[in-house]
Design a protein around this motif. Structure first.
Motif, PDB file in Angstrom:
ATOM      1  N   UNK A  35       0.885  -1.145  -0.021  1.00 35.39           N
ATOM      2  CA  UNK A  35      -0.063  -0.006   0.035  1.00 35.39           C
ATOM      3  C   UNK A  35       0.718   1.261  -0.192  1.00 35.39           C
ATOM      4  N   UNK A  36       2.015   1.105  -0.349  1.00 31.95           N
ATOM      5  CA  UNK A  36       3.007   2.471  -0.472  1.00 31.95           C
ATOM      6  C   UNK A  36       3.166   2.929  -1.814  1.00 31.95           C
ATOM      7  N   UNK A  37       2.432   2.364  -2.771  1.00 32.84           N
ATOM      8  CA  UNK A  37       2.806   2.608  -4.138  1.00 32.84           C
ATOM      9  C   UNK A  37       2.194   4.207  -4.594  1.00 32.84           C
ATOM     10  N   UNK A  38       2.861   5.023  -5.176  1.00 34.76           N
ATOM     11  CA  UNK A  38       2.484   6.455  -5.743  1.00 34.76           C
ATOM     12  C   UNK A  38       1.546   6.232  -6.712  1.00 34.76           C
ATOM     13  N   UNK A  39       0.359   6.464  -6.908  1.00 29.90           N
ATOM     14  CA  UNK A  39      -0.627   6.495  -7.959  1.00 29.90           C
ATOM     15  C   UNK A  39      -0.383   7.539  -8.854  1.00 29.90           C
TER      16      UNK A  39
END
Length: 234
Positions: free
Chosen positions: A73-77
């Motif tokens: 859940x630490x991805x940069x959209x």
């Protein structure tokens, strides 16, 4: 159990590598333009992505790192957005918003999460559950087999003597080894017996197989008697 975990990690690594290649191929041009504009003019060619950090899909290594942290859940959209910004002096200006590329990237990102999080995680749970069930089914046989192995090992000659008499076996072995080394007749006998090494190895292998077969049969016999005693038919 460890083999199942390693198998899951291998499958996950292959999935991540495949999606990393796809994302890098899809966003390589925009990531390269973003890096060039930030290094040269200090301003990105993309409206949402800033120059504070490099583009997450510019290189294959950066793509793999972005996808790895996206699992937690630490991805940069924002890296998926390709809305262009007016470039200074009109250099490397992206003409219009690449809607198809951006939409395809978002679809791939959703597919990656579905496969990596839902499918593979449930696959890991299923694999470990199957391994646990197999271990649970064979626990009686394994326990009996190991117990009989220990019993057969400690019933060998020389291992059942109480201390300090067990030291006599050690003295006997050391004396025999020294005698074989010191005696010329024994050395000649040892040299002449090298031709029978293959035969001795075959006999030793046969003895080991016979030993394992006997232990397995004893284990099955013990389990059968225990089941009969439990059912009241013994």
């Amino acid at each position: 159990m460890m083999f199942d975990i390693l198998k899951f990690i291998t499958i996950l690594a292959l999935v991540m590598f495949a999606f990393s290649c796809g994302f890098h191929r899809l966003y390589r041009f925009y990531g390269s333009v973003h890096g060039y504009m930030c290094d040269t003019y200090g301003e990105s060619s993309l409206k949402i992505v800033s120059c504070a950090r490099p583009h997450g899909y510019a290189t294959l290594l950066a793509t793999a790192e972005s996808l790895f942290w996206a699992l937690f859940g630490m991805g940069d959209l924002n890296m998926l957005e390709l809305t262009p910004r007016a470039s200074p002096e009109g250099v490397l200006h992206i003409m219009g918003k690449p809607v198809f590329t951006e939409t395809l990237g978002k679809i791939m990102f959703v597919m990656y999460h579905v496969i990596a999080v839902l499918v593979l995680l449930n696959l890991l749970i299923a694999i470990m559950s199957a391994s646990y069930q197999i271990t649970e089914d064979n626990k009686e046989v394994e326990w009996t087999y190991r117990r009989l192995q220990d019993v057969m090992f400690h019933r060998r000659v020389g291992l059942t003597l109480p201390p300090p008499y067990n030291l006599l076996v050690l003295v006997k072995d050391v004396t025999g080894w020294a005698w074989r080394r010191a005696s010329p007749w024994q050395r000649r006998r040892d040299v002449g017996s090298h031709g029978n090494e293959e035969e001795e190895a075959r006999i030793a292998k046969t003895s080991e197989e016979t030993y394992k077969m006997v232990v397995e049969r004893l284990a099955k016999r013990y389990i059968l008697r225990r089941e009969r005693a439990t059912n009241g038919t013994g």
